[in-house]
Design a protein around this motif. Sequence first.
Motif, PDB file in Angstrom:
ATOM      1  N   ARG A   1     -26.870  81.561 -59.096  1.00  0.00           N
ATOM      2  CA  ARG A   1     -27.802  81.654 -60.227  1.00  0.00           C
ATOM      3  C   ARG A   1     -27.121  81.314 -61.546  1.00  0.00           C
TER       4      ARG A   1
ATOM      5  N   SER B   1     -31.404  77.985 -52.015  1.00  0.00           N
ATOM      6  CA  SER B   1     -32.534  77.715 -52.897  1.00  0.00           C
ATOM      7  C   SER B   1     -32.838  78.973 -53.696  1.00  0.00           C
ATOM      8  N   VAL B   2     -32.664  78.890 -55.007  1.00  0.00           N
ATOM      9  CA  VAL B   2     -33.033  79.979 -55.906  1.00  0.00           C
ATOM     10  C   VAL B   2     -33.751  79.372 -57.103  1.00  0.00           C
TER      11      VAL B   2
ATOM     12  N   ARG C   1     -32.416  86.445 -45.470  1.00  0.00           N
ATOM     13  CA  ARG C   1     -33.097  87.006 -46.641  1.00  0.00           C
ATOM     14  C   ARG C   1     -33.972  85.969 -47.360  1.00  0.00           C
ATOM     15  N   GLY C   2     -34.003  84.736 -46.848  1.00  0.00           N
ATOM     16  CA  GLY C   2     -34.896  83.728 -47.392  1.00  0.00           C
ATOM     17  C   GLY C   2     -34.335  82.915 -48.537  1.00  0.00           C
ATOM     18  N   PHE C   3     -33.011  82.912 -48.709  1.00  0.00           N
ATOM     19  CA  PHE C   3     -32.398  82.149 -49.796  1.00  0.00           C
ATOM     20  C   PHE C   3     -31.616  80.932 -49.315  1.00  0.00           C
TER      21      PHE C   3
ATOM     22  N   HIS D   1     -31.246  77.793 -46.545  1.00  0.00           N
ATOM     23  CA  HIS D   1     -32.175  77.027 -45.724  1.00  0.00           C
ATOM     24  C   HIS D   1     -31.488  75.839 -45.076  1.00  0.00           C
TER      25      HIS D   1
ATOM     26  N   PRO E   1     -39.161  81.191 -52.030  1.00  0.00           N
ATOM     27  CA  PRO E   1     -38.345  82.108 -51.227  1.00  0.00           C
ATOM     28  C   PRO E   1     -38.957  82.337 -49.854  1.00  0.00           C
TER      29      PRO E   1
END
Length: 240
Positions: free
Chosen positions: A43, A152-153, A129-131, A133, A225
């Motif tokens: 980030r 991906s954030v 955790r969906g971050f 990919h 997300p």
Amino acid sequence: MRGPGIPRLGFDYIFPNPRYAMKEGLLAYGGDLNPDRVLMAYRRGIFPWYNEGDPILWWSPDPRLLLYPNDFKVRRSLRKKLRQKRFTVKLDHDFETVMRHCASVPRHGQLGTWILPEVIECYTQLHSRGFAHSVEVYDEEGALFGGLYGISVGEAFFGESMFSLKPDGSKIALAHLVELAKRWGFAFIDCQIPSEHLMNLGAVRVPRDRFLDELETTQQKLGVPGSWKEHEEMVNALTR
């Protein structure tokens, strides 16, 4: 690799200001690969990159290599393969296998890999955790032959590595990632460190300060997300 004046990270997740990293990008060393620390690093435009036996090194290079989705260059041979569609693209089906291929496939001029077991463990947790990919390319027999993975954030994708077991496997994956980025309004795909291969595909060098300014804007948005599996039908239609 750590020189005078390079700070060592402690137990907290506070990073030095990446705008003041060394020119080649080395910002700090130490800490750990706790997924929360790694996510905070991305980030802020920072990523871990080190060799086995070294302390964890944290980087924010200047310049940064970015691929703006509308600048992606599709060569004639790749365009032909995309039209022929003798493959299937899947998202987030076999993330860990993609990482392991990226770690093991030989690369010109490179010995060993930075994708160490603890790196795979960390990014696999971020995937759950969906971050993190993966974009995976399968042949007509269902065998995985190319792919990429990254973080991906917000409205940014941070590309980590790609692999090909057959010609253009990674380029096919990248072409589909670019189409997803366009559809979702992502600002850029971060390629991190300049390389001729990626610049031939349209990536450009961007001064670190500009990159960090653009990154701040991307982090004001939610992004996409969670698992990307549900978007497979869309991504396979985008390049037809």
